[in-house]
Design a protein around this motif. Structure first.
Motif, PDB file in Angstrom:
ATOM      1  N   ASP A 273      36.470  30.639 -64.989  1.00 58.71           N
ATOM      2  CA  ASP A 273      34.637  31.270 -65.523  1.00 58.71           C
ATOM      3  C   ASP A 273      33.394  30.438 -65.080  1.00 58.71           C
ATOM      4  O   ASP A 273      32.814  29.446 -65.679  1.00 58.71           O
ATOM      5  N   CYS A 274      33.564  30.214 -63.826  1.00 58.22           N
ATOM      6  CA  CYS A 274      32.316  29.929 -63.163  1.00 58.22           C
ATOM      7  C   CYS A 274      31.916  31.165 -63.069  1.00 58.22           C
ATOM      8  O   CYS A 274      30.479  30.364 -62.085  1.00 58.22           O
ATOM      9  N   GLY A 275      31.857  31.881 -63.341  1.00 58.03           N
ATOM     10  CA  GLY A 275      31.012  33.383 -63.085  1.00 58.03           C
ATOM     11  C   GLY A 275      30.747  34.625 -62.252  1.00 58.03           C
ATOM     12  O   GLY A 275      32.251  33.963 -61.588  1.00 58.03           O
ATOM     13  N   GLU A 276      30.409  35.630 -62.005  1.00 60.51           N
ATOM     14  CA  GLU A 276      30.849  36.407 -61.633  1.00 60.51           C
ATOM     15  C   GLU A 276      30.413  35.689 -59.665  1.00 60.51           C
ATOM     16  O   GLU A 276      29.510  35.362 -60.047  1.00 60.51           O
ATOM     17  N   PRO A 277      31.048  37.115 -58.779  1.00 58.35           N
ATOM     18  CA  PRO A 277      32.095  37.753 -59.223  1.00 58.35           C
ATOM     19  C   PRO A 277      33.609  36.990 -58.888  1.00 58.35           C
ATOM     20  O   PRO A 277      33.724  35.616 -58.901  1.00 58.35           O
ATOM     21  N   TRP A 278      34.321  37.574 -60.094  1.00 62.99           N
ATOM     22  CA  TRP A 278      35.957  36.842 -59.670  1.00 62.99           C
ATOM     23  C   TRP A 278      36.624  37.720 -60.500  1.00 62.99           C
ATOM     24  O   TRP A 278      36.711  39.148 -60.936  1.00 62.99           O
ATOM     25  N   HIS A 279      38.398  38.414 -59.533  1.00 59.50           N
ATOM     26  CA  HIS A 279      39.130  38.487 -60.111  1.00 59.50           C
ATOM     27  C   HIS A 279      40.235  38.346 -59.982  1.00 59.50           C
ATOM     28  O   HIS A 279      40.905  36.825 -59.272  1.00 59.50           O
ATOM     29  N   LYS A 280      41.021  38.556 -60.792  1.00 60.62           N
ATOM     30  CA  LYS A 280      42.377  37.441 -60.936  1.00 60.62           C
ATOM     31  C   LYS A 280      43.590  37.862 -59.990  1.00 60.62           C
ATOM     32  O   LYS A 280      44.158  36.668 -60.043  1.00 60.62           O
ATOM     33  N   GLU A 281      43.205  38.896 -58.878  1.00 60.43           N
ATOM     34  CA  GLU A 281      44.419  38.672 -57.829  1.00 60.43           C
ATOM     35  C   GLU A 281      44.198  38.413 -56.864  1.00 60.43           C
ATOM     36  O   GLU A 281      45.445  37.669 -56.701  1.00 60.43           O
ATOM     37  N   GLY A 282      43.110  37.700 -56.653  1.00 68.63           N
ATOM     38  CA  GLY A 282      43.190  36.066 -55.322  1.00 68.63           C
ATOM     39  C   GLY A 282      41.261  36.171 -55.720  1.00 68.63           C
ATOM     40  O   GLY A 282      40.261  36.801 -55.963  1.00 68.63           O
ATOM     41  N   PRO A 283      41.393  35.050 -54.641  1.00 74.67           N
ATOM     42  CA  PRO A 283      40.029  34.412 -54.477  1.00 74.67           C
ATOM     43  C   PRO A 283      38.658  35.626 -53.624  1.00 74.67           C
ATOM     44  O   PRO A 283      38.903  36.619 -53.200  1.00 74.67           O
ATOM     45  N   GLU A 284      37.990  35.052 -53.955  1.00 70.39           N
ATOM     46  CA  GLU A 284      36.748  35.961 -53.272  1.00 70.39           C
ATOM     47  C   GLU A 284      36.662  35.780 -51.355  1.00 70.39           C
ATOM     48  O   GLU A 284      36.818  34.698 -51.479  1.00 70.39           O
ATOM     49  N   ALA A 285      36.003  36.254 -51.233  1.00 70.85           N
ATOM     50  CA  ALA A 285      35.718  36.586 -49.377  1.00 70.85           C
ATOM     51  C   ALA A 285      34.728  35.016 -49.346  1.00 70.85           C
ATOM     52  O   ALA A 285      33.988  34.363 -50.088  1.00 70.85           O
ATOM     53  N   ALA A 286      35.430  34.049 -48.206  1.00 68.82           N
ATOM     54  CA  ALA A 286      34.787  33.075 -48.366  1.00 68.82           C
ATOM     55  C   ALA A 286      33.643  33.171 -48.534  1.00 68.82           C
ATOM     56  O   ALA A 286      32.859  34.181 -47.608  1.00 68.82           O
ATOM     57  N   GLY A 287      32.514  32.029 -49.069  1.00 68.03           N
ATOM     58  CA  GLY A 287      30.866  31.887 -48.293  1.00 68.03           C
ATOM     59  C   GLY A 287      30.487  33.161 -49.753  1.00 68.03           C
ATOM     60  O   GLY A 287      29.183  32.975 -49.517  1.00 68.03           O
ATOM     61  N   SER A 288      31.146  33.232 -50.313  1.00 65.81           N
ATOM     62  CA  SER A 288      30.920  33.907 -51.935  1.00 65.81           C
ATOM     63  C   SER A 288      29.571  33.433 -52.596  1.00 65.81           C
ATOM     64  O   SER A 288      28.895  34.480 -54.166  1.00 65.81           O
ATOM     65  N   PHE A 289      29.947  32.032 -52.737  1.00 69.70           N
ATOM     66  CA  PHE A 289      29.627  31.812 -54.246  1.00 69.70           C
ATOM     67  C   PHE A 289      28.501  30.108 -53.293  1.00 69.70           C
ATOM     68  O   PHE A 289      28.361  29.972 -52.312  1.00 69.70           O
TER      69      PHE A 289
END
Length: 513
Positions: free
Chosen positions: A413-429
């Motif tokens: 619930d921290c905002g997009e991008p978000w996918h339940k399958e796994g974490p985003e690429a390192a450094g996306s936030f």
């Protein structure tokens, strides 16, 4: 024991190392609670369980309320992941209840719970922590219990410092490993009963069809029996989830598991401009950022006793810490050099994402290889170094302030991008004030320290807090599967050092001479 969607009471004599037998013979706690409710609709139903539990109902009160029938309280002898001690005649928890009921039978329930918890604390030197799950309206139980929690950490209803959520996946993997070479359709049916939509469901259905076809044609199955790989039976002290292992390769007649959604594998590496103090020792090494020496207040004054007391820590020398968590690509460089084991394929499809499904022991393999390759002293951060770096000079609940703000962490619930399958690429936030990415969310990060239930007696110089024979290690930072309340700079958890879990990864530290 928590198996799939069920909390099962294990009858005496059942081999708890065999998940199929546990599912077939275990008594579903929810069925017991529903039966009690049927005869006593609208009245208080109280269940007291003096037993060790592997991953019982979540410590989140909201989740407990949804899982339990109305007007129900389940009083557990110990917190999730804790132990339940035996006495000379009874369990320590049972003995405390018998003593409390005999000496003060007219006490209200919250007072009884407080008295029982206090006696258990005294009998075990504070090691055993009774725990509650309740669907009662808050004014009926929580108001009194909340004051109890402040005075007595053994009744800490909102404690976060127990186990990460979703650790039940470890039991599913162990369940599968224990039956994957079986020639009996019933074993696979037991798996599907517990996990109808599990990660091995397709393979289980295919195995059942093949075995039944072989039986019909009177042709022996081609599967080769092998000794099942089973988890150890739950112990009397601090049971921990079993280690996960890579999924078995599907046979020619079985459909492979479904591929992850495209969104989970289409991520590309995220690049950022270098910052002051940034360095890299080799092309495949983590980028490091220098953190200056300094002091800070570690911990918090929230309702989690594991984060107390708040104490002053001085980091006496600068150190370098990974700008990002160790990525799949970086881990694979260690694998290629025969320094590390291969990653679990289904958890590590994106090379730009943080490597995960890793144990503390796995992380030690990586820092040993990295140190040997570069000739530099790499290691895991101490818990104090981790929080010092995460805060980046801030004193607020999150490094960005006291309120959750989207775009700063990779969580559900921290905002997009978000996918339940796994974490985003390192450094996306967004980075923290030191230029460090994904300190909060993404994956839980291993630290060097042993787990202690509080900071009482913690080192004040930032060194690792170790203990002889330590098994439980500290993980920090939350993961993409938790909510914003887990992203706080002070949040901490424990996990067994030899256990792999799909939410666990790490970043490295380098000593600066």
């Amino acid at each position: 024991m928590r198996i799939g969607p069920q909390t099962l009471l294990i009858p005496a004599g059942v081999d708890a190392r065999s998940p199929a037998e546990v599912v077939s013979n275990g008594v579903d706690l929810h069925a017991v609670l529903q039966a009690m409710r049927g005869a006593r609709d609208g009245r208080l139903n109280l269940v007291i369980l003096d037993t060790c539990l592997n991953n019982p109902f979540s410590a989140d009160v909201t989740d407990d309320t949804a899982a339990l029938p109305g007007n129900t309280v389940v009083a557990y002898a110990t917190a999730p992941g804790g132990f339940a001690a035996d006495g000379t005649r009874h369990g320590v928890y049972t003995n405390a209840w018998l003593h409390a009921l005999d000496s003060a039978p007219s006490l209200a329930l919250p007072d009884l719970l407080q008295r029982v918890a206090a006696q258990v604390r005294d009998a075990t030197g504070g090691e055993q922590s009774p725990w509650l799950a309740s669907s009662l309206p808050q004014p009926l139980l929580m108001a009194d219990a909340a004051s109890t929690a402040r005075d007595n950490p053994l009744v800490a209803l909102h404690s976060r410092g127990i186990l990460p959520k979703d650790s039940s996946e470890q039991y599913e993997i162990t369940f599968w490993n224990s039956i994957k070479d079986s020639n009996y359709p019933g074993d696979y049916e037991a798996y599907l009963k517990a996990y109808p939509n599990g990660r091995f469901a397709t393979l289980a259905h295919a195995r059942i069809d093949r075995l039944r076809a072989a039986a019909t044609s009177n042709t022996p199955s081609t599967a080769t029996p092998a000794a099942p790989s089973v988890a150890p039976a739950p112990q009397a002290a601090r049971p921990t989830p079993p280690a996960s292992t890579p999924a078995p390769k599907p046979t020619a007649s079985a459909a492979p598991p479904a591929a992850p959604p495209a969104a989970a594998v289409a991520q590309k590496p995220v690049t950022h401009a270098p910052v002051a103090g940034e360095s890299r020792d080799c092309a495949t090494c983590p980028i490091m950022i220098t953190v200056p020496a300094g002091s800070f207040s570690m911990g918090s004054s929230t309702d989690d006793p594991s984060e107390k007391p708040v104490h002053h820590v001085t980091i006496g020398a600068p150190f370098a810490i990974g700008k990002y968590e160790v990525t799949v690509d970086q881990w694979n460089a260690c694998v290629a050099a025969n320094g590390c084991q291969k990653l679990t394929p289904e958890s590590n499809t994106n090379k730009a994402a943080p490597a995960r499904d890793l144990s503390w022991d796995d992380a030690q393999q990586y820092v040993k290889w990295l140190s040997k390759t570069t000739g530099k002293p790499y290691r895991l951060p101490t818990e104090a170094e981790w929080e010092y770096a995460d805060r980046g000079g801030t004193t607020t609940a999150y490094w960005w302030g006291d309120q959750m703000r989207k775009g700063n962490a990779n969580c559900k619930d921290c905002g997009e991008p978000w996918h339940k399958e796994g974490p985003e690429a390192a450094g996306s936030f967004a980075p923290n004030p030191l230029g460090l990415y994904d300190m909060n969310g993404s994956v839980w990060e291993w630290t060097a320290d042993c787990w202690h239930n509080s900071y009482q007696g913690a080192p004040a110089d930032g060194h690792a807090w170790d203990s002889p024979g330590c098994d439980m290690r500290v993980i920090r930072g939350g993961s993409w599967r938790e909510g914003g309340s887990y992203m706080l700079s002070a949040t901490r958890f424990k996990y067994s050092s030899g256990v792999r879990q799909s939410q666990d990864g790490f970043r490295v530290v380098k000593d600066l001479k």
